[in-house]
Design a protein around this motif. Structure first.
Motif, short mmCIF file in Angstrom:
data_model
loop_
_atom_site.label_atom_id
_atom_site.label_comp_id
_atom_site.label_asym_id
_atom_site.label_seq_id
_atom_site.Cartn_x
_atom_site.Cartn_y
_atom_site.Cartn_z
N GLY A 1 1.39 18.20 0.53
CA GLY A 1 2.11 17.49 1.59
C GLY A 1 1.21 16.76 2.55
O GLY A 1 1.53 16.62 3.73
N LEU A 2 0.05 16.28 2.05
CA LEU A 2 -0.90 15.57 2.91
C LEU A 2 -0.63 14.08 2.86
O LEU A 2 -0.49 13.50 1.78
CB LEU A 2 -2.32 15.84 2.45
CG LEU A 2 -3.44 15.20 3.29
CD1 LEU A 2 -3.61 15.95 4.59
CD2 LEU A 2 -4.75 15.18 2.51
N GLN A 3 -0.55 13.44 4.02
CA GLN A 3 -0.38 12.00 4.09
C GLN A 3 -1.56 11.39 4.84
O GLN A 3 -1.95 11.87 5.90
CB GLN A 3 0.91 11.63 4.82
CG GLN A 3 2.17 11.90 4.00
CD GLN A 3 3.39 11.24 4.62
OE1 GLN A 3 3.41 10.95 5.81
NE2 GLN A 3 4.42 11.01 3.81
N ALA A 4 -2.12 10.33 4.26
CA ALA A 4 -3.26 9.65 4.87
C ALA A 4 -2.90 8.21 5.16
O ALA A 4 -2.37 7.50 4.29
CB ALA A 4 -4.47 9.71 3.95
N SER A 5 -3.17 7.77 6.39
CA SER A 5 -2.97 6.37 6.73
C SER A 5 -4.18 5.58 6.25
O SER A 5 -5.33 6.05 6.34
CB SER A 5 -2.79 6.19 8.23
OG SER A 5 -3.95 6.63 8.93
N VAL A 6 -3.93 4.39 5.72
CA VAL A 6 -4.99 3.56 5.15
C VAL A 6 -5.01 2.24 5.91
O VAL A 6 -3.99 1.55 6.00
CB VAL A 6 -4.76 3.30 3.65
CG1 VAL A 6 -5.92 2.48 3.08
CG2 VAL A 6 -4.62 4.62 2.90
N THR A 7 -6.16 1.88 6.46
CA THR A 7 -6.33 0.60 7.15
C THR A 7 -7.53 -0.12 6.56
O THR A 7 -8.41 0.49 5.95
CB THR A 7 -6.55 0.80 8.66
OG1 THR A 7 -7.68 1.65 8.87
CG2 THR A 7 -5.32 1.45 9.30
N TYR A 8 -7.57 -1.43 6.79
CA TYR A 8 -8.62 -2.26 6.19
C TYR A 8 -9.37 -3.00 7.28
O TYR A 8 -8.76 -3.56 8.21
CB TYR A 8 -8.01 -3.25 5.20
CG TYR A 8 -7.31 -2.56 4.05
CD1 TYR A 8 -7.99 -2.26 2.88
CD2 TYR A 8 -5.97 -2.19 4.15
CE1 TYR A 8 -7.36 -1.61 1.83
CE2 TYR A 8 -5.32 -1.53 3.11
CZ TYR A 8 -6.03 -1.24 1.96
OH TYR A 8 -5.40 -0.59 0.93
N ASP A 9 -10.68 -3.02 7.17
CA ASP A 9 -11.52 -3.72 8.12
C ASP A 9 -11.26 -5.22 8.04
O ASP A 9 -10.96 -5.75 6.97
CB ASP A 9 -12.99 -3.41 7.83
CG ASP A 9 -13.92 -3.96 8.88
OD1 ASP A 9 -14.50 -5.04 8.64
OD2 ASP A 9 -14.07 -3.32 9.93
N GLU A 10 -11.39 -5.91 9.19
CA GLU A 10 -11.16 -7.35 9.21
C GLU A 10 -12.07 -8.09 8.25
O GLU A 10 -11.70 -9.11 7.68
CB GLU A 10 -11.36 -7.89 10.63
CG GLU A 10 -10.30 -7.41 11.63
CD GLU A 10 -10.55 -7.97 13.01
OE1 GLU A 10 -11.55 -8.69 13.19
OE2 GLU A 10 -9.74 -7.70 13.91
N SER A 11 -13.29 -7.58 8.06
CA SER A 11 -14.21 -8.25 7.16
C SER A 11 -13.84 -8.04 5.70
O SER A 11 -14.36 -8.72 4.82
CB SER A 11 -15.63 -7.71 7.39
OG SER A 11 -15.71 -6.35 6.99
N GLY A 12 -12.94 -7.09 5.45
CA GLY A 12 -12.56 -6.80 4.08
C GLY A 12 -13.58 -5.96 3.34
O GLY A 12 -13.48 -5.79 2.13
#
Length: 469
Positions: free
Chosen positions: A132-143
């Motif tokens: 039941g683990l949820q991880a938020s994923v974000t991306y750096d502006e530089s990609g």
């Protein structure tokens, strides 16, 4: 992917952030992966925070990086770098001019473009349904960087959550590198710090201690109680005010004291015998009073170490000569000062070490003054193997580089542990020091042609140190 002692890593993360992936080689375009577990307080209670960054570039094309690319590591480059640090305007203009041209060429070739897999992506969520683990994923502006974050209530967290989060990291790597990119590769998730900088007495941590699992576990508990006064207050509990460590010479008592201070994040104040004992009448009493007067004024966490405690207060209550009376007076003041130290300054913890606990009066080290007493014994055979392993790993991490191998592949830790019966950690360190010195002398005489340290050379050093004199 191998997780090493995940439960200990999670426990340590309650106190300080813990880094868990080091010195790994990843499939292109992934250049590095960082994984940290830490603790945080939220409105609904404390949590463990899992945070990871998957990077496809070493660092952005900043002015500092451009200068590194232009200057390099040759003598001229190092000289120019030194002049830039000193503020030489002419050198700075020349190097930055060349750097601007290099950056323009870098961009023209398209080498500054963000990795397409990570560019222009919106935040999303990855999940492991089993725990039941949820991880938020974000991306750096530089990609060039993908960041994953997950939180688990401290009371619920388990090694399974860490394993699940590592699985999400690998899933992210596969998205960037391709479905078969990790086939045949092996990675270790471990708390052990293998630094390129050789460990010193000042930088030693509990992770570096080998062969004293029970002692280290108890010291971690003390560190947790020190770092979480709010939990102590909630339950009306009092953390240990004093800690006595005793055992044979060379077993690492002073090193453990320093490691405990580093685990707490505390300043380290070592009080040596000459700072207390004074040949003049009344001088010793004044010195001990001043030491504790200063201790009550510390405003940051501080560990006070009274090393070789028996030499300060030994045989308290015995003898009628002037020297014995001075020791008795020092011991009496020490008792009084320890009675309420933690109430007057909760930032301070007192540690005393001794090789001769029978020389210290029981009233000095009773509970309430020294609440925890830890025996630090000579290591047994499995412990000696662990000490050899950690010391050798530390040397490899600090000194090996491409083209230079420090230890041969025939090293047998079990055989070394068996041969070194009766040795302490200090003895094992001396075994390695002697072999290193011999190899360095061979290297100097042969112009860099010395062979790696072999099993037989280590065994010979062990036999030499154990030989009767």
């Amino acid at each position: 992917m191998e997780l090493v002692d995940a439960a200990t890593a999670l426990a340590a993360a309650r106190v300080n952030p813990v880094e868990l992936i080091r010195q790994a080689v990843w499939p292109a375009p992934v250049r590095r992966v960082d994984l940290t577990v830490s603790s945080a307080d939220r409105a609904d209670g404390p949590v463990h925070v899992f945070a990871a960054t998957v990077s496809t570039a070493d660092e952005p094309l900043s002015k500092e990086r451009i200068r590194k690319l232009v200057l390099g590591n040759d003598p001229v480059g190092l000289l120019l770098a030194k002049r830039i640090e000193q503020g030489d305007p002419v050198t700075t203009r020349i190097v930055d001019g060349v750097g601007a041209a290099a950056a323009a060429a870098y961009k023209k070739l398209g080498l500054d473009k963000p990795t397409q897999q990570a560019a222009n992506r919106r935040p999303e969520t990855l999940a492991d349904a089993v725990v039941g683990l949820q991880a938020s994923v974000t991306y750096d502006e530089s990609g060039t960087a993908v960041r994953l974050t997950a939180e688990v209530a401290r009371d619920d967290v388990s090694p399974a959550h860490l394993q699940a989060f590592v699985g999400l990291i690998l899933q992210t790597v596969l998205e960037l590198a391709g479905p078969d990119a990790l086939r045949g590769r092996r990675y270790v998730v471990s708390r052990e710090q293998l630094s390129r900088t050789p460990a010193t007495t000042q930088t030693v941590t509990l992770d570096m201690v080998g062969g004293l699992a029970e002692v280290v576990a108890e010291l971690r508990q003390i560190a947790v109680s020190f770092r979480h006064p709010e939990a102590m207050a909630r339950w009306g509990a009092r953390r240990p005010q004093g800690l006595l460590m005793y055992g044979p010479p060379g077993t690492g008592k002073t090193m453990l004291s320093r490691a405990l201070a580093n685990e707490i994040g505390a300043d380290f104040r070592e009080i040596r015998t000459p700072e207390i004992l004074d040949k003049w009448l009344g001088g010793s009493e004044r010195n001990i009073k001043q030491i504790f007067r200063d201790a009550r004024r510390y405003r940051v966490p501080t560990l006070m170490l009274f090393d070789e405690f028996d030499s300060i207060v030994s045989y308290a209550g015995a003898g009628g000569d002037a020297a014995s009376q001075a020791l008795n007076a020092v011991a009496g003041i020490f008792k009084q000062e320890m009675n309420d130290l933690i109430e007057e300054n909760p930032n301070v913890i007192v540690v005393a070490t001794t090789n001769f606990p029978h020389r210290v009066d029981d009233s000095l080290i009773r509970s309430g003054r020294f609440d925890v007493k830890i025996s630090v014994p000579k290591p047994d055979e499995p412990s000696r193997a662990e000490i050899f392993r950690k010391m050798i790993q530390g040397l490899i991490a600090a000194h090996e580089e491409p083209g230079f191998t420090m230890f041969a592949e025939d090293i047998d830790l079990a055989a070394l542990a068996h041969a070194s019966h009766g040795m302490t950690g200090a003895d094992i360190k001396e075994v390695l020091r002697r072999v290193q010195l011999t190899k360095a002398m061979q290297d100097a005489r042969t112009g860099g042609n010395a062979t790696p340290i072999s099993q037989e050379e280590l065994l010979a050093s062990v036999r030499e140190l154990l030989a009767p004199r």
